[in-house]
Design a protein around this motif. Structure first.
Motif, mmCIF file in Angstrom:
data_model
loop_
_atom_site.group_PDB
_atom_site.id
_atom_site.type_symbol
_atom_site.label_atom_id
_atom_site.label_comp_id
_atom_site.label_asym_id
_atom_site.label_seq_id
_atom_site.Cartn_x
_atom_site.Cartn_y
_atom_site.Cartn_z
ATOM 1 N N SER A 158 -58.854 -1.218 -27.350
ATOM 2 C CA SER A 158 -59.360 -1.443 -28.708
ATOM 3 C C SER A 158 -58.509 -0.756 -29.783
ATOM 4 N N GLN B 142 -50.373 -5.506 -21.959
ATOM 5 C CA GLN B 142 -50.830 -4.246 -21.368
ATOM 6 C C GLN B 142 -49.633 -3.401 -20.901
ATOM 7 N N VAL C 121 -51.865 -11.419 -21.126
ATOM 8 C CA VAL C 121 -52.363 -10.083 -21.472
ATOM 9 C C VAL C 121 -51.707 -9.003 -20.607
ATOM 10 N N SER C 122 -51.300 -9.362 -19.392
ATOM 11 C CA SER C 122 -50.649 -8.357 -18.534
ATOM 12 C C SER C 122 -49.343 -7.853 -19.158
ATOM 13 N N GLU D 299 -59.044 -14.692 -27.875
ATOM 14 C CA GLU D 299 -59.214 -14.655 -26.417
ATOM 15 C C GLU D 299 -58.610 -13.393 -25.813
ATOM 16 N N LYS D 300 -57.460 -12.979 -26.321
ATOM 17 C CA LYS D 300 -56.768 -11.824 -25.747
ATOM 18 C C LYS D 300 -57.399 -10.496 -26.150
ATOM 19 N N GLN D 301 -57.811 -10.403 -27.393
ATOM 20 C CA GLN D 301 -58.219 -9.103 -27.947
ATOM 21 C C GLN D 301 -59.287 -8.373 -27.111
ATOM 22 N N PRO D 302 -60.357 -9.052 -26.655
ATOM 23 C CA PRO D 302 -61.395 -8.313 -25.905
ATOM 24 C C PRO D 302 -60.930 -7.846 -24.525
ATOM 25 N N GLN D 303 -59.819 -8.401 -24.045
ATOM 26 C CA GLN D 303 -59.322 -8.028 -22.713
ATOM 27 C C GLN D 303 -58.374 -6.832 -22.756
ATOM 28 N N LEU D 304 -58.119 -6.341 -23.955
ATOM 29 C CA LEU D 304 -57.096 -5.307 -24.123
ATOM 30 C C LEU D 304 -57.670 -4.085 -24.855
#
Ligand SMILES: *Cc1c(COP(=O)(O)O)cnc(C)c1O
Length: 223
Positions: free
Chosen positions: A61, A34, A30-31, A54-59
């Motif tokens: 919207s 980002q 995810v980094s 898994e990735k979507q909620p960490q990035l």
């Protein structure tokens, strides 16, 4: 790990404004996503349902998530709330399921029909005849009030994995012809995306009429 910013900027500069770059971030952290987001990028492509959710909620919207892998009907429900465009649809059964899950989420999901243009047999996708049949079925369903929660946004294809660029060009050319024909035959408005071209062949794809390229390794490094 880090992104290859020079490559990214070169690709962007070469694309022209009517071509969408989908940055393919599968297997990348995810980094990295980002970092590209921070440069202003919003369209990202993922191949695996589990990885995407898994990735979507960490990035952020406002990322537009493109699902570019092979999608199984039983997994549509997991991505239906978040996906922007599904690239690899190759059956009415899958479209019906996407429509059902889109409706449950009060969304309209745009889908690209995947066409088989490569000579390898392992790749998914529709033949020319199958595409024609599917378009007739979609027109019929839509005209009877079904499939109201999906739109067919265009076509997607992958060329053969080969160094013979004449072969790759011929396959993209064929897909563009199918795209032009489908655009006439499909009653659905908004049929506009031709998703073709990856790191190794995107320039040829653009010369042959692509308006959406899916590029991973040139931007994020080898997987
Ligand atoms: C992985 C993948 C890409 C990106 O491939 P690169 O060669 O890394 O640019 C594009 N499209 C699909 C369908 C993929 O699976």
């Amino acid at each position: 790990m880090s992104i290859m910013r020079d490559n990214y900027e070169k690709i962007l500069a070469s694309l022209g404004k009517n071509i969408t770059l989908v940055a393919v971030s599968k297997t990348k952290p995810v980094s990295d996503i980002q970092a590209l987001y921070n440069l202003g990028h919003r369209d990202f492509g993922e191949n695996y349902v589990q990885e995407l959710i898994e990735k979507q909620p960490q990035l952020p919207s406002d990322i537009r998530w493109h699902f570019i892998g092979h999608l199984q009907s039983n997994k549509v429900k997991y991505i239906a709330p978040i996906v922007h465009l599904i690239h690899g649809v190759d059956s009415l059964k899958l479209l019906v399921e996407i429509d059902k899950q889109a409706s449950k989420n009060l969304r309209i999901i745009s889908c690209l029909l995947q066409v088989h243009i490569a000579s390898e047999e392992t790749k998914f996708g529709l033949s020319d005849n199958e595409l024609n049949d599917l378009i007739i079925q979609i027109n019929h369903e839509k005209s009877t009030g079904l499939l109201q929660s999906i739109t067919v946004g265009g076509l997607m294809g992958m060329a053969s994995f080969t160094e013979d660029m004449n072969k790759v060009r011929a396959e993209f050319h064929q897909l563009k012809l199918m795209f032009d024909k489908a655009k006439i035959n499909l009653l659905d408005k908004g049929f506009s995306h031709l998703s073709m071209g990856m790191s190794a062949d995107y320039q040829i794809a653009i010369e042959e009429g692509s308006n959406m390229v899916r590029i991973g390794s040139l931007i994020f490094g080898a997987r």
